[in-house]
Each structure stands twice: as structure tokens, then as C-alpha cells.
Write a protein that holds these residues in place. Sequence first.
Motif, PDB file in Angstrom:
ATOM      1  N   MET A 116      11.656  24.549 -34.665  1.00 29.84           N
ATOM      2  CA  MET A 116      12.153  25.699 -33.894  1.00 29.84           C
ATOM      3  C   MET A 116      11.257  26.006 -32.704  1.00 29.84           C
ATOM      4  SD  MET A 116      13.610  28.295 -36.771  1.00 29.84           S
ATOM      5  CE  MET A 116      12.458  28.056 -38.100  1.00 29.84           C
ATOM      6  N   ALA A 117      10.271  25.150 -32.438  1.00 29.22           N
ATOM      7  CA  ALA A 117       9.322  25.382 -31.335  1.00 29.22           C
ATOM      8  C   ALA A 117       8.576  26.701 -31.504  1.00 29.22           C
ATOM      9  CB  ALA A 117      10.002  25.309 -29.973  1.00 29.22           C
ATOM     10  N   ILE A 118       8.342  27.091 -32.763  1.00 27.90           N
ATOM     11  CA  ILE A 118       7.456  28.237 -33.001  1.00 27.90           C
ATOM     12  C   ILE A 118       6.038  27.812 -32.642  1.00 27.90           C
ATOM     13  CG2 ILE A 118       6.450  29.688 -34.816  1.00 27.90           C
ATOM     14  CD1 ILE A 118       9.317  29.667 -36.086  1.00 27.90           C
ATOM     15  N   VAL A 119       5.696  26.577 -32.985  1.00 27.66           N
ATOM     16  CA  VAL A 119       4.441  26.017 -32.488  1.00 27.66           C
ATOM     17  C   VAL A 119       4.738  25.329 -31.161  1.00 27.66           C
ATOM     18  CG1 VAL A 119       4.694  23.820 -33.757  1.00 27.66           C
ATOM     19  CG2 VAL A 119       2.431  24.596 -33.032  1.00 27.66           C
ATOM     20  N   ASP A 238       5.104  13.733 -22.256  1.00 23.75           N
ATOM     21  CA  ASP A 238       6.537  13.888 -21.989  1.00 23.75           C
ATOM     22  C   ASP A 238       7.372  13.886 -23.273  1.00 23.75           C
ATOM     23  OD1 ASP A 238       6.072  14.183 -19.350  1.00 23.75           O
ATOM     24  OD2 ASP A 238       6.516  12.093 -18.810  1.00 23.75           O
ATOM     25  N   LYS A 239       6.910  13.120 -24.263  1.00 25.19           N
ATOM     26  CA  LYS A 239       7.632  13.112 -25.544  1.00 25.19           C
ATOM     27  C   LYS A 239       7.627  14.500 -26.167  1.00 25.19           C
ATOM     28  CE  LYS A 239       6.762   8.489 -27.247  1.00 25.19           C
ATOM     29  NZ  LYS A 239       5.941   7.680 -28.133  1.00 25.19           N
ATOM     30  N   THR A 240       6.461  15.142 -26.074  1.00 18.14           N
ATOM     31  CA  THR A 240       6.338  16.491 -26.641  1.00 18.14           C
ATOM     32  C   THR A 240       7.271  17.449 -25.911  1.00 18.14           C
ATOM     33  OG1 THR A 240       3.991  15.923 -26.754  1.00 18.14           O
ATOM     34  CG2 THR A 240       4.604  18.175 -27.372  1.00 18.14           C
ATOM     35  N   PHE A 241       7.257  17.357 -24.568  1.00 19.65           N
ATOM     36  CA  PHE A 241       8.046  18.308 -23.790  1.00 19.65           C
ATOM     37  C   PHE A 241       9.539  18.111 -24.053  1.00 19.65           C
ATOM     38  CE2 PHE A 241       4.281  17.438 -20.806  1.00 19.65           C
ATOM     39  CZ  PHE A 241       3.461  18.283 -21.546  1.00 19.65           C
ATOM     40  N   SER A 242       9.975  16.854 -24.106  1.00 24.16           N
ATOM     41  CA  SER A 242      11.410  16.693 -24.321  1.00 24.16           C
ATOM     42  C   SER A 242      11.801  17.029 -25.760  1.00 24.16           C
ATOM     43  CB  SER A 242      11.911  15.312 -23.890  1.00 24.16           C
ATOM     44  OG  SER A 242      11.201  14.333 -24.558  1.00 24.16           O
ATOM     45  N   TYR A 243      10.855  16.856 -26.687  1.00 23.69           N
ATOM     46  CA  TYR A 243      11.118  17.288 -28.073  1.00 23.69           C
ATOM     47  C   TYR A 243      11.360  18.798 -28.117  1.00 23.69           C
ATOM     48  CZ  TYR A 243      10.085  18.469 -32.991  1.00 23.69           C
ATOM     49  OH  TYR A 243      10.138  18.965 -34.271  1.00 23.69           O
ATOM     50  N   LEU A 244      10.542  19.545 -27.365  1.00 20.86           N
ATOM     51  CA  LEU A 244      10.602  21.012 -27.449  1.00 20.86           C
ATOM     52  C   LEU A 244      11.785  21.615 -26.701  1.00 20.86           C
ATOM     53  CD1 LEU A 244       6.807  21.762 -26.933  1.00 20.86           C
ATOM     54  CD2 LEU A 244       8.132  22.259 -29.001  1.00 20.86           C
ATOM     55  N   HIS A 245      12.199  20.943 -25.646  1.00 20.99           N
ATOM     56  CA  HIS A 245      13.194  21.529 -24.739  1.00 20.99           C
ATOM     57  C   HIS A 245      14.449  21.956 -25.497  1.00 20.99           C
ATOM     58  CE1 HIS A 245      14.663  22.335 -20.704  1.00 20.99           C
ATOM     59  NE2 HIS A 245      15.852  21.971 -21.170  1.00 20.99           N
ATOM     60  N   GLY A 246      14.845  23.202 -25.300  1.00 23.05           N
ATOM     61  CA  GLY A 246      16.100  23.689 -25.870  1.00 23.05           C
ATOM     62  C   GLY A 246      15.993  24.172 -27.308  1.00 23.05           C
ATOM     63  N   ARG A 247      14.822  24.046 -27.927  1.00 24.52           N
ATOM     64  CA  ARG A 247      14.702  24.520 -29.313  1.00 24.52           C
ATOM     65  C   ARG A 247      14.601  26.051 -29.349  1.00 24.52           C
ATOM     66  NH1 ARG A 247      13.729  20.175 -33.158  1.00 24.52           N
ATOM     67  NH2 ARG A 247      13.717  18.260 -31.943  1.00 24.52           N
ATOM     68  N   THR A 248      14.919  26.623 -30.520  1.00 29.21           N
ATOM     69  CA  THR A 248      15.132  28.072 -30.642  1.00 29.21           C
ATOM     70  C   THR A 248      14.095  28.939 -29.930  1.00 29.21           C
ATOM     71  OG1 THR A 248      15.933  27.511 -32.840  1.00 29.21           O
ATOM     72  CG2 THR A 248      15.762  29.867 -32.311  1.00 29.21           C
ATOM     73  N   ALA A 250      11.628  27.880 -27.907  1.00 35.18           N
ATOM     74  CA  ALA A 250      11.025  27.277 -26.715  1.00 35.18           C
ATOM     75  C   ALA A 250      11.335  28.154 -25.509  1.00 35.18           C
ATOM     76  CB  ALA A 250      11.585  25.875 -26.502  1.00 35.18           C
ATOM     77  N   PRO A 251      10.419  28.223 -24.544  1.00 31.71           N
ATOM     78  CA  PRO A 251      10.721  28.985 -23.332  1.00 31.71           C
ATOM     79  C   PRO A 251      11.910  28.366 -22.594  1.00 31.71           C
ATOM     80  CG  PRO A 251       8.610  27.813 -23.154  1.00 31.71           C
ATOM     81  CD  PRO A 251       9.082  27.632 -24.549  1.00 31.71           C
ATOM     82  N   ALA A 252      12.633  29.191 -21.846  1.00 40.15           N
ATOM     83  CA  ALA A 252      13.799  28.691 -21.106  1.00 40.15           C
ATOM     84  C   ALA A 252      13.737  29.187 -19.665  1.00 40.15           C
ATOM     85  CB  ALA A 252      15.075  29.179 -21.786  1.00 40.15           C
ATOM     86  N   GLY A 253      14.495  28.522 -18.802  1.00 37.24           N
ATOM     87  CA  GLY A 253      14.600  28.944 -17.392  1.00 37.24           C
ATOM     88  C   GLY A 253      13.262  28.861 -16.686  1.00 37.24           C
ATOM     89  N   LYS A 254      12.928  29.928 -15.941  1.00 42.65           N
ATOM     90  CA  LYS A 254      11.672  29.917 -15.192  1.00 42.65           C
ATOM     91  C   LYS A 254      10.472  29.839 -16.140  1.00 42.65           C
ATOM     92  CE  LYS A 254       8.821  32.380 -11.823  1.00 42.65           C
ATOM     93  NZ  LYS A 254       7.663  31.978 -12.586  1.00 42.65           N
ATOM     94  N   ASP A 255      10.603  30.500 -17.299  1.00 40.92           N
ATOM     95  CA  ASP A 255       9.527  30.430 -18.287  1.00 40.92           C
ATOM     96  C   ASP A 255       9.222  28.986 -18.684  1.00 40.92           C
ATOM     97  OD1 ASP A 255       8.891  33.065 -18.473  1.00 40.92           O
ATOM     98  OD2 ASP A 255      10.041  33.454 -20.305  1.00 40.92           O
ATOM     99  N   TRP A 256      10.285  28.191 -18.807  1.00 42.40           N
ATOM    100  CA  TRP A 256      10.083  26.772 -19.161  1.00 42.40           C
ATOM    101  C   TRP A 256       9.242  26.079 -18.091  1.00 42.40           C
ATOM    102  CZ3 TRP A 256      10.333  23.304 -23.012  1.00 42.40           C
ATOM    103  CH2 TRP A 256      10.212  21.948 -22.662  1.00 42.40           C
ATOM    104  N   ASP A 257       9.586  26.308 -16.836  1.00 44.28           N
ATOM    105  CA  ASP A 257       8.845  25.653 -15.743  1.00 44.28           C
ATOM    106  C   ASP A 257       7.378  26.066 -15.749  1.00 44.28           C
ATOM    107  OD1 ASP A 257      11.240  24.532 -15.011  1.00 44.28           O
ATOM    108  OD2 ASP A 257      11.690  26.081 -13.512  1.00 44.28           O
TER     109      ASP A 257
ATOM    110  N   ARG B 201       0.581  33.831 -19.819  1.00 43.66           N
ATOM    111  CA  ARG B 201       1.524  33.077 -20.644  1.00 43.66           C
ATOM    112  C   ARG B 201       2.684  33.989 -21.058  1.00 43.66           C
ATOM    113  NH1 ARG B 201      -1.257  30.583 -25.592  1.00 43.66           N
ATOM    114  NH2 ARG B 201      -1.890  32.752 -25.857  1.00 43.66           N
ATOM    115  N   PRO B 202       3.465  34.419 -20.050  1.00 40.79           N
ATOM    116  CA  PRO B 202       4.517  35.405 -20.347  1.00 40.79           C
ATOM    117  C   PRO B 202       5.602  34.860 -21.270  1.00 40.79           C
ATOM    118  CG  PRO B 202       4.736  34.546 -18.103  1.00 40.79           C
ATOM    119  CD  PRO B 202       3.432  34.027 -18.636  1.00 40.79           C
ATOM    120  N   TRP B 203       5.663  33.546 -21.429  1.00 39.86           N
ATOM    121  CA  TRP B 203       6.755  32.975 -22.233  1.00 39.86           C
ATOM    122  C   TRP B 203       6.524  33.128 -23.732  1.00 39.86           C
ATOM    123  CZ3 TRP B 203       3.372  30.102 -19.187  1.00 39.86           C
ATOM    124  CH2 TRP B 203       2.434  29.326 -19.890  1.00 39.86           C
TER     125      TRP B 203
END
Lengths: 470, 204
Positions: A116-119, A238-248, A250-257, B201-203
Motif C-alpha cells: 500500500m506504499a505505507i513504507v 526506478d524499479k522502486t519508483f514504478s513499484y510505488l506509483h499509484g499505490r494507495t 503513495a503521493p500523487a500529482g505534484k506531490d509525486w513529482d 516532505r508535504p506528501w
Amino acid sequence: MPKTLFEKIWDAHLVKALPDGTFLIYIDRIFLHERTGSIALQSLAEAGRSVRHPDRVFCTMDHIIDTFPGRGDDTVMPSGKNFIQATRKEAKAADITLFDIGDERQGIAHVISPEMAIVQPGVTLVCPDSHTCTQGALGAAAWGIGSSEAEHAMATQTLRINKPKLMRVTFDGELGVGVTAKDMILHLIGQYGAHGGAGHAIEFAGSAVRNLSIEGRLTLCNMAVEFAAFTGLVAPDDKTFSYLHGRTYAPAGKDWDDALAYWQSLVTDENATFDTEIVINAAAIEPTITWGTSPQHNCGVNQAIPTLDNFKSDDARTAAQRALDYQGLACGDAMAGLKIDNAFIGSCTNARLEDLRSAANILKGRNVAAGVTAICVPGSQKVKAAAEREGLDSIFVKAGFEWRESGCSMCFFAGGEHFGAQERVLSTSNRNFESRQGPGTRTHLASPATVAASAINGCITDPRQFAEVN
Amino acid sequence: MQAFTCHTGVAAPLLRINIDTDAIIPSREMRLVSKKGLAEGLFASWRYVLPDSREHNPDFVLNKPAYANTTVILGGNNFGCGSSREHAVWALAEYGIRAIIAPSFGAIFYQNCIRNGILPVELDNDQVHAFAGAVAENPQKNTVTINLKHQTVSTVNGMNAHFNIEAGHKEMLLKGLDSIGLTLTFDEDIRRFERRDATMRPWL
Ligand code: SF4
């Protein structure tokens, strides 16, 4: 000054260097489970204290709950219900997030937290469970604590700790066919002893680690504690980042960047130094199996148990002899061909989708040997659902495995379900201690592929005997 | 928390290496959601003849009359490794153990000891064995004294050793401090950290 990955995370969480020589470290995430979390929550409340940031505390039911289909609050473990119901009550009172029985997100803490990308990379995460180091695979500082420390973390969002020493373990080169992350970590512990990583935060590096999937890295870090380490971690990539992307979570939008830009800085600088460096040639690692009652008691699956003169001290010889007596084995016995009674595929070490696929590849179209009890317990309900979508469940069931609901299950014996005395179990879990899987039970640790291959032959088997091994 | 300043007591050898927390208190002995009622389960797999029985195994060191009222354990390398269960320490404390002397400890176990008033003393392997030898002849008479202030271990028959311990751990044990209360005196520092972190780390 160049810094290691661990130092970067440490520095980013340093609240204050305390006068007594310890450090006050900020804790981003706290994970609990019903076995130890229940007490921590209860005693915090009894002391009249509250959880400082309930949105940063997560709790699951994994240790005590049954894994039989149709399970509820009743457990095979006598009095297990007390733990489950106390946890539910305390979690509600403290207003923390609970992944309860029946929740599709439920599973073993160290499986569902990454799921769930809690970690996330760069966070500090603690849990009153020794295998919390698993989660370092995402590039986090994650470690196991006791219940009192969990209370401290919940009340203050910090821990007072000593700075661990730094170690880098580099696995150079490529793994052979049929050799997995499980074999890497067993091999390391076998070579350097169960105490080899004591006091250290260990960064796992090198091409063989880079080539592992996130799931493989989770397996690798899982057993850092069996090496006596403070924790283990792998630099995010990159493996880590693509694993996390979109998980519950995980940051999204600008936060993701923004998060991504920060995460990309989480690598060990070129000239940073470690207190200890170990380099291992990955190509030389064999499918590995334990013979004794410590994870360091291991050898290649085609090797024989070493003779006592291979042990350096009297204590080690005494421990090895005691282990062999317990296991019903002797020096010089070959591991391959040893008859087994049970096969267990499960636990926070090796019960993710990739593990189940690797076992299923070998099990497909074959049957578990007569007389062998075989059980598969997915690490989470999500792993279970994903496996079922791929039809893995029917491969397991047709081969003769039980297919369970997720949880710790028979990874450890808590007074409930267990394997029999003197029975030999081939297990994908992480501890082969005396009576870990039942009073008098003899446990051998190995990879999912080795367990599957051995279940079919009814005896310890090199998985490379099967063409389907990968 | 019970403070630890100076303690004299019977010391029993459990010199096996890698004694894990499941051996100290088996999972099956942790029946209640409580820190109490655990002493009975201490070392249950070794202490009793059968799992779940309460018939004493006469061969287990703590059951021998010579080691009655043991309050100090002389342990092997990596003592308290394995599961993080604090029950291991609660059980030891309830049984009456005040200190454990071993060459090294499981890291989580060590912290748990500090937080529950049990002193973990690190001495090298030879010294631990020497102490075991020094008490063996008459454990009830040859007691061991551990002085935390001076960081020394000694026996009535003249053995002496110095040990190291972090200043912070020493202070917590000497004063029997409640670490949560202590940390909350730094609440302003924690708040300052949180304000700064919220912008960095606002996220999270
Ligand atoms: S699966 Fe086993 S090792 Fe992992 S958390 Fe559960 S009991 Fe502990």
C-alpha cells in the motif's frame, strides 16, 4: 561530506542530539499487529497517554488469526480471540487505521505495508516486530522495536536511539539459474554467522541486488535481523519508483513529482565510507538450505552437513551438535534426498506473488509426494486475489497443497496450529529455531522453488532438477 | 520503572549461544493481553518436562536447588536474539532476574531490558565463562555483585570485571526513568521538527 543512504535518512530525521549521548529520531510511520500492538495500545491508554498522530499509525491482524477459509475471531490458539478483540477495541479508541479480518487489504504487516506504499523511500518506520527490517527494501529505515518503544513512538512520534554502525554488503555479479534472494541472504548468514551484522544498518548493494525485483529485495532485507543487524536497506531506483506509483498511500500529482525528486537523492554518495564492507560473488551462491536450528547452520542443497572441526569455537561446536541432535541429523549427512513430512510456503519472507509464481512453475502438472502435508499461505489478501486471477491457486490445489487465507500461520507456533514433533518441515519462512513451527518440529529454511521441488519428490531436492525453475 | 543501582544475587549459567526470545518465553505461554503472569512461562520448553506441563525438569539449571533464587543470568553470545517480543523481558523481570551478563545481546532485546529495569552487561566470552566457573562450586554462597555506578561485576571470592554501557542507558537504569515522560520534555523540539518537515516532505 559524502554520506551513505542510511546517514541521509538519519540526518533527515534527527530532532535532537540528547545530552545522554542518544539521538531523538523522528518516526514517520508506526505499524502494529494484534500480538504485540494490542498490549502497546492498551498500556499507552492505561498510562493516560494518547497517540500523537493517529493518521501515521497502522495496524493489521496477522499473527494470531487463523488462516482457514471462513475464519473469524475464534482461533485455534487458545485465548487468541482476546488479542484480536483487544486490538480491535484499542485501535478504534486510538482512531488508527486497522486492516481487520475480512478486509481485502489485510495481510502480514511487512507484506501489506509495501503493497500500500505505507513504507516509502526515505521514511522511518517502526513496528513491534523483529522482521520490520523487511521494509528497508524500499529505501526506508525500518526496524523492529519492543512494545515499550512502540508506546514511546506512538506518544511522542520519536524514539531515543543510538546510531547504528554502517555496513555495506555488495553482491557482485549475477545469480545462477534457480538461485534467489532467499539463497543470497542465507548464504551471507552462513558465511559470516548469525551475529555477523550485529549493531549495523546494512545497505545491500551490487549488481545482483539491483537485478532483484522489489519482491526479491524484500526477501533479502527480511532476514537482516537473522544476521543480528539493526536493519537492512536497498537504495531506491526506478524499479522502486514504478513499484510505488499509484499505490494507495503513495503521493500523487505534484506531490509525486516532489517526492520523486527527493527519493532520487537517496543513494550512497561515491566516497562515503562504511564501518564494515563485505563483498560476495553472487555467481558462487547455490540454492541454499539450513540443516540446524540457527539460520547460520546452512549449506548448498547438494552439499553435506559440515563436520564439527569446521566450527571455530567450542561454543559453536556445542551449538551445532545440539542442533544436529534436535534435527535428527549427523555431520556428513547429505541434505539432498532427506525425507520430508511437510512443505510450507508462506511468511513475510517468501509469500508474495513472485514467490508463489516461482513455486507454481514447478508444481504445475505435478503432485506433492504421498505422505507430505503441503500448505500455501499467501502473504496478503491482495497477493491471494492476484494469484487467483492468474490461476495459481488451482495449480497449488491440484498439486495437493492447501490454499489458505493470508497471515503468519505456521511460520511460528503460538499455541495453536502447528507441525508435529520430530516432523521435518521444509519452509520458506525465516526462522528455524527449536520448536519455532511446533514443539519438537524440525525446520529447514529454503526458497519457494526449493520447497516446491522438494514437496514433489518428498525429499530435499535441488530445484534446478526441474526445467521450469527460474 | 524499577531503578538499578547495585545488585547482589545468585548467578546461573545459561551459556548456550543464540538463546532466542522464543526459548525465553515460548509463544504459547503468552496467553493474555498483559505484561503480567508471564514468569511461569519463562524458559518453559526447558524448565518443564513436557510442553504445557508444569512438572519441573530437574536437569534445567534454574530448577536445581543450588541455583534457587537466581537473579543474574550468565548467558552466551547473541542472547535474546529473534522475535521482538518484550514478553521475554517481562517474564525475566517477573521471575526476579535483575541482570544478564553475556558477550552480546539481540539488539531489540537489549533495548527492552533497559526499558524494564534489567541490566544487560556485556563482557567478553572468556570473562562470562570465568564468572560461571567462579560461582559453580557454591552458587548460593558465591554470589555476584553488579555495581552500575562503577560499571563493575564482582564475586565474593574475588573476581572482578569492568563493563561498558552507554551513558544514556546507564542514566535511565540508575534513575528508573520513564522514557516517554523524559522525551516529552523535548516537545518543543519535536514540534519545530514537525513544522519544518511539513514544508519539506508535504506528501507524507
Ligand atoms: S510471517 Fe513469521 S516472521 Fe513474518 S511477521 Fe509473521 S510470524 Fe513474524
